[in-house]
Motif scaffolding. Structure first.
Motif, mmCIF file in Angstrom:
data_model
loop_
_atom_site.group_PDB
_atom_site.id
_atom_site.type_symbol
_atom_site.label_atom_id
_atom_site.label_comp_id
_atom_site.label_asym_id
_atom_site.label_seq_id
_atom_site.Cartn_x
_atom_site.Cartn_y
_atom_site.Cartn_z
ATOM 1 N N VAL A 148 0.849 -1.195 0.000
ATOM 2 C CA VAL A 148 0.000 0.000 0.000
ATOM 3 C C VAL A 148 0.884 1.244 0.000
ATOM 4 O O VAL A 148 0.625 2.214 -0.732
ATOM 5 C CB VAL A 148 -0.957 -0.008 1.213
ATOM 6 C CG1 VAL A 148 -1.660 1.335 1.367
ATOM 7 C CG2 VAL A 148 -1.982 -1.130 1.071
ATOM 8 N N GLY A 149 1.967 1.216 0.785
ATOM 9 C CA GLY A 149 2.898 2.340 0.827
ATOM 10 C C GLY A 149 3.465 2.627 -0.558
ATOM 11 O O GLY A 149 3.553 3.789 -0.989
ATOM 12 N N SER A 162 2.051 1.944 -3.389
ATOM 13 C CA SER A 162 0.992 2.551 -4.208
ATOM 14 C C SER A 162 0.857 4.036 -3.860
ATOM 15 O O SER A 162 0.556 4.869 -4.714
ATOM 16 C CB SER A 162 -0.343 1.823 -3.998
ATOM 17 O OG SER A 162 -0.990 2.308 -2.837
ATOM 18 N N GLY A 163 1.128 4.375 -2.596
ATOM 19 C CA GLY A 163 1.064 5.775 -2.160
ATOM 20 C C GLY A 163 2.095 6.640 -2.868
ATOM 21 O O GLY A 163 1.827 7.807 -3.186
ATOM 22 N N ASN A 174 -3.719 5.815 1.148
ATOM 23 C CA ASN A 174 -3.043 4.776 1.940
ATOM 24 C C ASN A 174 -3.928 4.319 3.102
ATOM 25 O O ASN A 174 -4.036 3.125 3.381
ATOM 26 C CB ASN A 174 -1.728 5.313 2.525
ATOM 27 C CG ASN A 174 -0.568 5.120 1.569
ATOM 28 O OD1 ASN A 174 -0.778 4.832 0.402
ATOM 29 N ND2 ASN A 174 0.635 5.283 2.060
ATOM 30 N N TYR A 175 -4.531 5.287 3.766
ATOM 31 C CA TYR A 175 -5.393 4.945 4.896
ATOM 32 C C TYR A 175 -6.565 4.068 4.437
ATOM 33 O O TYR A 175 -6.852 3.024 5.021
ATOM 34 C CB TYR A 175 -5.913 6.223 5.561
ATOM 35 C CG TYR A 175 -6.904 5.956 6.669
ATOM 36 C CD1 TYR A 175 -6.476 5.453 7.889
ATOM 37 C CD2 TYR A 175 -8.270 6.194 6.480
ATOM 38 C CE1 TYR A 175 -7.383 5.188 8.908
ATOM 39 C CE2 TYR A 175 -9.174 5.939 7.495
ATOM 40 C CZ TYR A 175 -8.727 5.438 8.712
ATOM 41 O OH TYR A 175 -9.633 5.171 9.714
ATOM 42 N N ASN A 203 -5.317 0.555 3.411
ATOM 43 C CA ASN A 203 -4.944 -0.251 4.580
ATOM 44 C C ASN A 203 -6.181 -0.683 5.359
ATOM 45 O O ASN A 203 -6.250 -1.804 5.862
ATOM 46 C CB ASN A 203 -4.005 0.536 5.501
ATOM 47 C CG ASN A 203 -2.579 0.472 5.015
ATOM 48 O OD1 ASN A 203 -2.109 -0.585 4.584
ATOM 49 N ND2 ASN A 203 -1.884 1.584 5.063
ATOM 50 N N CYS A 260 1.908 9.363 10.214
ATOM 51 C CA CYS A 260 2.661 9.508 8.965
ATOM 52 C C CYS A 260 3.533 10.769 8.995
ATOM 53 O O CYS A 260 4.623 10.778 8.414
ATOM 54 C CB CYS A 260 1.732 9.557 7.762
ATOM 55 S SG CYS A 260 0.959 7.987 7.444
#
Ligand code: GDD
Ligand code: MN
Length: 364
Positions: A249-250, A252-253, A287-288, A291, A317
């Protein structure tokens, strides 16, 4: 006296299926002392209420009603952990697994098998009727992948239908992952490692049936969690599945961040600082959300806790970014690393920091 066998039935929206399933189990297991443990995750259709009504009438039926948690693996683990029987089995609620082979599975375990798997692919077992064509392809691919972990000893490691000695379960339960759909695979890989030998696994074939009532809960999320489990097992459990998903996910961020930055700065002509701020906010938010849906699907935040979770995520973050920048600068300025290595070290630092701290403050 505890029963010989506990049959764990994980359920989510299976109201129509449980009463007829219990009857089928009673017929199949006549002469064996057994109990049925329904583990329901507070299904909206009221499966737990019905299960408790049945339990009030039948002393060999129990219901574990879990609130605020979702997940097939963790439901199975909790059901098995609540058993006092000599053997435990897991079976789906939707009648896709053939309960008639349970006595044979029990016999094989008594003969010394560590785990007995109801298998769709050996001998007479067939999966033709219960699955769509694309789902069959996916299932075969997953089977091949997991052969890497189990040493190819199994023809159906994806099975959700299995039986084992409870003492073996007790030995390995502290190390099970709890995440996702693939509890059996996890039990085998963890068991092999914990006991320092290959578990003796016996398969009993059966014909996979179509669902009796209701819908499947298989989804893209389940597939992602499965891939996470594979990598986690390859790392010998050092990297938890949730950490791998969190890192994914990070990553993708980063893509989201750079896209928004480019759009704001190049296309809309914002100044750099404002573009950077906007990109950071958007990336933190995606991201939130990801996740919450993927990495922590089992602890998904809703309602008021969704918003407080978002705030705590922003806060964590921000500190993570601080950690990132400081680590990278120290390494770079002390000439310990060139700028690429220092940059990577900073990024890894902030992922580890964000992962650890959001587990404490956001997804508790
Ligand atoms: N408690 C709980 N919580 N139960 C769940 C959850 C959950 O989050 N998700 C699914 N279940 C229950 C369902 O109610 C059902 O009884 C069982 O787990 C299997 O779910 P299905 O939605 O029917 O999955 P499937 O048929 O696509 O796949 C199943 O069968 C395959 C073949 O054996 C799973 O058991 C797979 O692991 C298995 O490979
Ligand atoms: Mn099913």
């Amino acid at each position: 006296m505890p029963p010989t066998l506990s049959v764990i039935v994980p359920t989510f929206n299976e109201r129509e299926n449980i009463a007829p399933l219990i009857e089928k189990l009673e017929a199949a297991l006549a002469g064996i002392t057994f109990e049925v443990i329904i583990v329901d995750d507070n299904s909206p259709d009221g499966t737990a209420d019905l299960a408790k009504q049945i339990a009030a009438q039948k002393s060999h039926v129990r219901c574990i009603h879990r609130i605020g948690r979702r997940g097939l693996s963790s439901a199975c683990i909790e059901g098995m952990a609540s058993s006092a029987a000599q053997f435990v089995a897991v079976i789906d609620a939707d009648h896709q697994h053939d309960e008639a082979i349970l006595p044979e599975m029990l016999e094989r375990a008594r003969d010394g098998a560590d785990i007995v798997v109801g298998s769709r692919y050996t001998g007479e077992g067939s999966s033709q009727d219960g699955f769509s064509a694309s789902r069959q392809k996916g299932s075969q691919l997953a089977t091949r992948l997991s052969g890497i972990l189990t040493g190819k000893a199994l023809s159906d490691p994806m099975s959700g239908f299995f039986l084992l000695r409870r003492s073996l379960f007790n030995q390995i339960v502290p190390r099970l992952s709890r995440e996702g759909f693939k509890i059996l695979l996890d039990i085998i890989a963890t068991g092999n490692r914990q006991l320092g030998r290959k578990l003796v696994i016996t398969e009993v074939p059966y014909t996979f049936r179509p669902r009796f009532a209701g819908e499947s809960k298989m989804s893209a999320l389940v597939v992602a969690q499965f891939l996470g489990l594979i990598v986690s097992q390859i790392s010998r459990g050092i990297l938890p599945t949730s950490f791998l998903l969190f890192s994914l996910v990070g990553a993708s961020g980063v893509v989201v961040h750079l896209s928004v930055l480019t759009l704001a700065f190049e296309v809309f002509g914002f100044n750099f600082a404002n573009s950077q701020l906007l990109a950071t906010l958007v990336a933190m938010t995606t991201n939130y959300l990801l996740n919450n849906e993927l990495t922590y699907a089992d602890k998904k935040l809703r309602g008021r806790r969704f918003w407080t979770g978002l705030l705590s995520f922003y806060l964590v973050c921000s500190f993570g970014t601080l950690a990132n920048v400081s680590v990278a600068s120290v390494l770079f300025e002390a000439h310990i690393a060139n700028f690429i290595i220092a940059g990577i070290a900073g990024a890894v630092m902030s992922v580890v920091f964000n992962y650890a701290v959001t587990r404490i403050f956001t997804w508790r």
